[in-house]
Design a protein around this motif. Structure first.
Motif, PDB file in Angstrom:
ATOM      1  N   ARG A 273      39.831  33.047 -27.342  1.00  0.00           N
ATOM      2  CA  ARG A 273      40.011  32.922 -28.793  1.00  0.00           C
ATOM      3  C   ARG A 273      39.084  33.874 -29.536  1.00  0.00           C
ATOM      4  O   ARG A 273      37.918  33.991 -29.202  1.00  0.00           O
ATOM      5  N   TRP A 274      39.635  34.562 -30.545  1.00  0.00           N
ATOM      6  CA  TRP A 274      38.850  35.413 -31.430  1.00  0.00           C
ATOM      7  C   TRP A 274      38.166  34.576 -32.497  1.00  0.00           C
ATOM      8  O   TRP A 274      38.754  33.631 -33.027  1.00  0.00           O
ATOM      9  N   HIS A 275      36.943  34.981 -32.840  1.00  0.00           N
ATOM     10  CA  HIS A 275      36.211  34.395 -33.969  1.00  0.00           C
ATOM     11  C   HIS A 275      35.593  35.544 -34.756  1.00  0.00           C
ATOM     12  O   HIS A 275      35.030  36.472 -34.162  1.00  0.00           O
ATOM     13  N   ARG A 276      35.687  35.487 -36.066  1.00  0.00           N
ATOM     14  CA  ARG A 276      34.980  36.449 -36.920  1.00  0.00           C
ATOM     15  C   ARG A 276      33.611  35.849 -37.200  1.00  0.00           C
ATOM     16  O   ARG A 276      33.503  34.694 -37.587  1.00  0.00           O
ATOM     17  N   VAL A 277      32.566  36.637 -36.996  1.00  0.00           N
ATOM     18  CA  VAL A 277      31.194  36.161 -37.158  1.00  0.00           C
ATOM     19  C   VAL A 277      30.688  36.553 -38.543  1.00  0.00           C
ATOM     20  O   VAL A 277      30.790  37.716 -38.941  1.00  0.00           O
TER      21      VAL A 277
ATOM     22  N   HIS B 127      33.215  40.655 -34.467  1.00  0.00           N
ATOM     23  CA  HIS B 127      34.156  39.698 -33.901  1.00  0.00           C
ATOM     24  C   HIS B 127      33.711  39.330 -32.491  1.00  0.00           C
ATOM     25  O   HIS B 127      33.132  40.147 -31.779  1.00  0.00           O
ATOM     26  N   VAL B 128      34.016  38.096 -32.105  1.00  0.00           N
ATOM     27  CA  VAL B 128      33.685  37.603 -30.774  1.00  0.00           C
ATOM     28  C   VAL B 128      34.971  37.139 -30.111  1.00  0.00           C
ATOM     29  O   VAL B 128      35.747  36.392 -30.709  1.00  0.00           O
ATOM     30  N   LEU B 129      35.190  37.598 -28.883  1.00  0.00           N
ATOM     31  CA  LEU B 129      36.284  37.088 -28.070  1.00  0.00           C
ATOM     32  C   LEU B 129      35.669  36.083 -27.104  1.00  0.00           C
ATOM     33  O   LEU B 129      34.902  36.439 -26.216  1.00  0.00           O
ATOM     34  N   ASP B 130      35.979  34.827 -27.321  1.00  0.00           N
ATOM     35  CA  ASP B 130      35.342  33.714 -26.617  1.00  0.00           C
ATOM     36  C   ASP B 130      36.185  33.298 -25.409  1.00  0.00           C
ATOM     37  O   ASP B 130      37.340  32.914 -25.557  1.00  0.00           O
ATOM     38  N   PHE B 131      35.580  33.387 -24.222  1.00  0.00           N
ATOM     39  CA  PHE B 131      36.245  32.995 -22.977  1.00  0.00           C
ATOM     40  C   PHE B 131      35.701  31.675 -22.445  1.00  0.00           C
ATOM     41  O   PHE B 131      35.807  31.392 -21.259  1.00  0.00           O
TER      42      PHE B 131
ATOM     43  N   LEU C 123      46.389  40.088 -22.654  1.00  0.00           N
ATOM     44  CA  LEU C 123      46.150  38.769 -23.238  1.00  0.00           C
ATOM     45  C   LEU C 123      46.607  38.744 -24.683  1.00  0.00           C
ATOM     46  O   LEU C 123      46.618  39.772 -25.350  1.00  0.00           O
ATOM     47  N   GLU C 124      46.920  37.570 -25.161  1.00  0.00           N
ATOM     48  CA  GLU C 124      47.189  37.357 -26.575  1.00  0.00           C
ATOM     49  C   GLU C 124      46.309  36.209 -27.033  1.00  0.00           C
ATOM     50  O   GLU C 124      46.766  35.070 -27.149  1.00  0.00           O
ATOM     51  N   PRO C 125      45.018  36.510 -27.287  1.00  0.00           N
ATOM     52  CA  PRO C 125      44.077  35.454 -27.675  1.00  0.00           C
ATOM     53  C   PRO C 125      44.450  34.840 -29.016  1.00  0.00           C
ATOM     54  O   PRO C 125      45.048  35.495 -29.871  1.00  0.00           O
ATOM     55  N   GLY C 126      44.067  33.567 -29.203  1.00  0.00           N
ATOM     56  CA  GLY C 126      44.260  32.911 -30.485  1.00  0.00           C
ATOM     57  C   GLY C 126      43.166  33.345 -31.450  1.00  0.00           C
ATOM     58  O   GLY C 126      42.345  34.209 -31.152  1.00  0.00           O
ATOM     59  N   GLY C 127      43.148  32.751 -32.613  1.00  0.00           N
ATOM     60  CA  GLY C 127      42.096  33.017 -33.592  1.00  0.00           C
ATOM     61  C   GLY C 127      42.377  34.206 -34.484  1.00  0.00           C
ATOM     62  O   GLY C 127      43.510  34.654 -34.623  1.00  0.00           O
ATOM     63  N   GLU C 128      41.307  34.707 -35.090  1.00  0.00           N
ATOM     64  CA  GLU C 128      41.385  35.820 -36.044  1.00  0.00           C
ATOM     65  C   GLU C 128      40.922  37.115 -35.378  1.00  0.00           C
ATOM     66  O   GLU C 128      39.731  37.363 -35.252  1.00  0.00           O
ATOM     67  N   PRO C 129      41.866  37.957 -34.919  1.00  0.00           N
ATOM     68  CA  PRO C 129      41.467  39.181 -34.219  1.00  0.00           C
ATOM     69  C   PRO C 129      40.909  40.227 -35.184  1.00  0.00           C
ATOM     70  O   PRO C 129      41.171  40.171 -36.392  1.00  0.00           O
TER      71      PRO C 129
END
Length: 118
Positions: A76-80, A65-69, A26-32
């Motif tokens: 999408r990646w999110h930094r918490v 970090h959270v990888l949101d499905f 996968l190539e998730p969006g967001g901030e990995p």
């Protein structure tokens, strides 16, 4: 940190589709998160929470970090942003979701010593 580094760590994400048994990159969006290995991860609902680890720059900070499905076709990646002190930078530890309320980080190593606390 203590000068420990791990060359070759990546931020790659691979998923296996259980119905087919096939792996896919996968190539998730967001901030990995930064490239890392020996991190901890836990499934929380439709998310995967990633904490700690070690990479080419040394110990990862105690970032979360959270990888949101929630949209499976566009993970999408999110930094918490965490309030208060965390468990500290570490690698080779375990992260578990308990009672659907608490993420518990257990053990690992901080680059200088083995950690036994939770």
């Amino acid at each position: 940190s203590a000068g420990i580094r791990l060359a070759g760590a990546t931020s790659d994400v691979h998923v296996m589709k259980v119905a087919t048994g096939l792996w896919e990159r996968l190539e998730p969006g967001g901030e990995p998160p930064s490239p890392r290995a020996a991190h901890a991860a836990a499934a929380v609902g439709h998310m995967v929470v990633v904490q700690g680890g070690i990479g080419p720059a040394g110990l990862a900070s105690e970032d979360l970090h959270v990888l949101d499905f929630s949209t499976p076709s566009q993970p999408r990646w999110h930094r918490v942003v965490v309030q208060g002190p965390g468990p500290g930078a570490r690698y080779a530890h375990t992260l578990a979701l308990v009672a659907q309320r608490f993420l518990v980080a257990i053990g690992g190593n901080d680059g200088e010593q083995t950690l036994f606390e939770a």
